[in-house]
Design a protein around this motif. Structure first.
Motif, PDB file in Angstrom:
ATOM      1  N   LEU A  51       0.832  -1.199   0.000  1.00 35.73           N
ATOM      2  CA  LEU A  51       0.000   0.000   0.000  1.00 35.73           C
ATOM      3  C   LEU A  51       0.871   1.255   0.000  1.00 35.73           C
ATOM      4  N   GLN A  58      -2.912   8.520  -5.332  1.00 35.28           N
ATOM      5  CA  GLN A  58      -3.765   7.340  -5.309  1.00 35.28           C
ATOM      6  C   GLN A  58      -4.095   6.940  -3.875  1.00 35.28           C
ATOM      7  N   TRP A  62      -7.882   6.716  -1.900  1.00 38.92           N
ATOM      8  CA  TRP A  62      -8.392   5.530  -1.211  1.00 38.92           C
ATOM      9  C   TRP A  62      -8.660   5.802   0.263  1.00 38.92           C
ATOM     10  N   GLN A  67     -12.296   7.360  -3.582  1.00 35.53           N
ATOM     11  CA  GLN A  67     -12.249   6.277  -4.565  1.00 35.53           C
ATOM     12  C   GLN A  67     -12.152   4.960  -3.791  1.00 35.53           C
ATOM     13  N   ASN A  68     -12.803   3.932  -4.279  1.00 34.45           N
ATOM     14  CA  ASN A  68     -12.710   2.621  -3.639  1.00 34.45           C
ATOM     15  C   ASN A  68     -11.346   2.005  -3.901  1.00 34.45           C
ATOM     16  N   PRO A  69     -10.750   1.410  -2.865  1.00 36.85           N
ATOM     17  CA  PRO A  69      -9.457   0.754  -3.060  1.00 36.85           C
ATOM     18  C   PRO A  69      -9.602  -0.557  -3.823  1.00 36.85           C
ATOM     19  N   ASP A  70      -8.498  -1.034  -4.367  1.00 39.71           N
ATOM     20  CA  ASP A  70      -8.492  -2.376  -4.943  1.00 39.71           C
ATOM     21  C   ASP A  70      -8.952  -3.349  -3.866  1.00 39.71           C
ATOM     22  N   GLU A  74      -8.969  -3.461   0.651  1.00 43.79           N
ATOM     23  CA  GLU A  74     -10.183  -2.933   1.281  1.00 43.79           C
ATOM     24  C   GLU A  74     -10.160  -2.999   2.804  1.00 43.79           C
ATOM     25  N   VAL A  77      -7.367  -0.686   4.294  1.00 44.81           N
ATOM     26  CA  VAL A  77      -7.761   0.729   4.175  1.00 44.81           C
ATOM     27  C   VAL A  77      -8.827   1.054   5.218  1.00 44.81           C
TER      28      VAL A  77
END
Length: 86
Positions: A51, A58, A62, A67-70, A74, A77
């Protein structure tokens, strides 16, 4: 219980990587680092290092929820955001 030297050095390096170019990231990451870093298991530590390899812009998207994280990030984060009381 004392941590092996390698682990202490690794945690110190990770702590240093959390000092980012954007003050907002420092403010978000510091509570997590202070409360959780030493308690992360090996898999979470690897994930946290990955991360921290992200670009500041980026990472900020997140961590602020813009923005939604990969998917693989998740849970981590969410833990970071919880520690920062976001």
């Amino acid at each position: 219980m004392a941590l092996p030297g390698r682990t202490v050095n690794r945690l110190g390096r990770i702590r240093w990587q959390c000092r980012r170019g954007k003050r907002e990231l420092d403010i978000i990451l510091q509570p997590f680092v202070d409360a959780e870093l030493a308690r992360l298991d090996a898999a979470d530590l690897i994930l946290f290092e990955a991360l921290l390899d992200l670009a500041d812009d980026q990472l900020l998207l997140w961590l602020t929820g813009a923005q939604n994280p990969d998917r693989r990030f998740e849970t981590l984060v969410a833990r970071i955001r919880d520690a920062a009381a976001m």
